[in-house]
Design a protein around this motif. Structure first.
Motif, PDB file in Angstrom:
ATOM      1  N   LEU A 143       0.831  -1.204   0.000  1.00  0.00           N
ATOM      2  CA  LEU A 143       0.000   0.000   0.000  1.00  0.00           C
ATOM      3  C   LEU A 143       0.864   1.252   0.000  1.00  0.00           C
ATOM      4  N   ASP A 144       1.911   1.264   0.809  1.00  0.00           N
ATOM      5  CA  ASP A 144       2.815   2.408   0.817  1.00  0.00           C
ATOM      6  C   ASP A 144       3.455   2.604  -0.557  1.00  0.00           C
ATOM      7  N   SER A 145       3.803   1.507  -1.218  1.00  0.00           N
ATOM      8  CA  SER A 145       4.486   1.602  -2.508  1.00  0.00           C
ATOM      9  C   SER A 145       3.593   2.175  -3.602  1.00  0.00           C
ATOM     10  N   VAL A 146       2.264   2.033  -3.455  1.00  0.00           N
ATOM     11  CA  VAL A 146       1.357   2.578  -4.469  1.00  0.00           C
ATOM     12  C   VAL A 146       0.733   3.901  -4.026  1.00  0.00           C
ATOM     13  N   GLY A 147       1.281   4.472  -2.954  1.00  0.00           N
ATOM     14  CA  GLY A 147       0.863   5.809  -2.559  1.00  0.00           C
ATOM     15  C   GLY A 147      -0.342   5.887  -1.646  1.00  0.00           C
ATOM     16  N   GLN A 166      -8.065   1.959  -7.569  1.00  0.00           N
ATOM     17  CA  GLN A 166      -7.214   1.414  -8.625  1.00  0.00           C
ATOM     18  C   GLN A 166      -5.816   1.126  -8.083  1.00  0.00           C
ATOM     19  N   ARG A 167      -5.337   1.963  -7.182  1.00  0.00           N
ATOM     20  CA  ARG A 167      -4.035   1.717  -6.555  1.00  0.00           C
ATOM     21  C   ARG A 167      -4.077   0.443  -5.704  1.00  0.00           C
ATOM     22  N   GLU A 200       1.986   6.586 -14.304  1.00  0.00           N
ATOM     23  CA  GLU A 200       3.358   6.816 -13.840  1.00  0.00           C
ATOM     24  C   GLU A 200       3.744   5.766 -12.803  1.00  0.00           C
ATOM     25  N   LEU A 201       2.794   5.436 -11.935  1.00  0.00           N
ATOM     26  CA  LEU A 201       3.042   4.407 -10.928  1.00  0.00           C
ATOM     27  C   LEU A 201       3.347   3.067 -11.582  1.00  0.00           C
ATOM     28  N   LEU A 202       2.551   2.662 -12.557  1.00  0.00           N
ATOM     29  CA  LEU A 202       2.796   1.402 -13.256  1.00  0.00           C
ATOM     30  C   LEU A 202       4.153   1.411 -13.943  1.00  0.00           C
TER      31      LEU A 202
END
Length: 334
Positions: A143-147, A166-167, A200-202
């Protein structure tokens, strides 16, 4: 723990002559017709096309997620294993641990009566065989890694915004450290700012973890900025395939040219007020038996386009297009 080691000598994914047909009213309706492509470890492939072109059906069939109503033939080789003929136990091991899916519309994909923690932890406990405490620790890290702050791990899906859901879906897809993520229209329901953040995350995750991605959307320009290669589908077939920038800037198939012209140009008022559209409607699956399915809408169509067999012919280095105008002039082979 279930692990999947990709053999360097072969691609991560090889799709060969994939056909998907449905039964409807006693008739066979083809939805995907002879799709072939490869994907290496850490590569990104975009799939674009109008609604009904077969892109989502093709993607779901890779992991046999189409349900019992569809008949699928061809080969889907994931690290050499044909997922269309393998046993359910082996397929189950590939799902999540080898390849995972980010579905369109996270609110429909997430279970509304289970917390985010429960839904992220479940595949790790089942596939990686780790204890609940270790799984919860990894879920918080994801969860932290996807903001998303890990303190919200015990929240329910309805307590998140659309972009946050979606995150969460991306975090779930990463739970078992897969080699491949299939993202089926992951940003369609989001506004443009959140859409850019998700993409951008992907992209960051792909670069950092060397995960291969198949990204599906109708937005050609979006794929050109996020994927290494681009496949354009029409009438259940891939009609053009090549490096994304080249396909967008120098399309070889008339359908790809029509798609690229349909987007307004920023700073050009004439383009914004009157973007070039594409007349007519996509064909029904039952209407594309012979010849080029795009011929009825194509300004360059000839008589032979309506009867000739459409194959992906070479159209430049690393490129191919299913158009008679792109066919080699001296007997070349596709």
């Amino acid at each position: 723990m279930t692990t999947h080691t990709v053999t360097p000598a072969r691609p991560l994914l090889e799709v060969r002559d994939l056909h998907v047909t449905y039964r409807q009213g006693g008739q066979t309706v083809p939805a995907v017709r002879g799709v072939t492509f490869t994907l290496g470890a850490g590569d990104t492939l975009g799939i674009a096309g109008e609604s009904g072109c077969g892109k989502s059906t093709m993607a779901l069939s890779l992991l046999r997620l189409h349900g019992g109503a569809a008949q699928v033939t061809g080969e889907v080789l994931f690290d050499g294993e044909n997922l269309l003929t393998t046993t359910w136990s082996k397929l189950r091991a590939v799902r999540w641990a080898g390849a995972s899916v980010v579905f369109q519309g996270a609110m429909s994909a997430l279970n509304p009566v289970r917390t985010v923690l429960d839904q992220i932890v479940e595949p790790m406990v089942l596939h990686d065989k780790i204890g609940p405490k270790d799984a919860e620790r990894r879920a918080a890290e994801l969860l932290d890694s996807v903001g998303i702050p890990s303190r919200r791990i015990r929240s329910y899906p309805h307590e998140f915004s659309g972009g946050q859901r979606q995150r969460v879906m991306i975090a779930m897809a990463l739970a078992c450290r897969p080699d491949l993520i299939i993202a089926d229209e992951p940003t369609t329901a989001l506004d443009v700012m959140v859409q850019a953040q998700i993409l951008e995350l992907l992209g960051d995750l792909v670069r950092e973890s060397k995960i291969a991605v198949i990204m599906i959307t109708h937005d050609l320009s979006l794929l050109a900025h996020t994927c290494d290669r681009l496949a354009v589908m029409y009438g259940g077939r891939i009609v053009e395939l090549g490096p994304s920038r080249q396909v967008l800037e120098d399309p070889q198939h008339p359908y790809t040219r029509a798609l690229s012209r349909a987007f307004p140009t920023i700073g050009d008022p004439a383009s914004r007020r009157a973007p070039e559209g594409l007349p007519g409607d996509p064909p029904r699956p039952s209407e594309t038996d012979s010849g080029c399915a795009f011929a009825p809408r194509c300004p360059e169509a000839e008589a032979s386009c309506r009867t000739g067999e459409m194959l992906l012919w070479p159209a430049g280095p690393g490129r191919s297009a299913a158009c008679l105008h792109a066919r080699p002039q001296h007997g070349g082979t596709p």
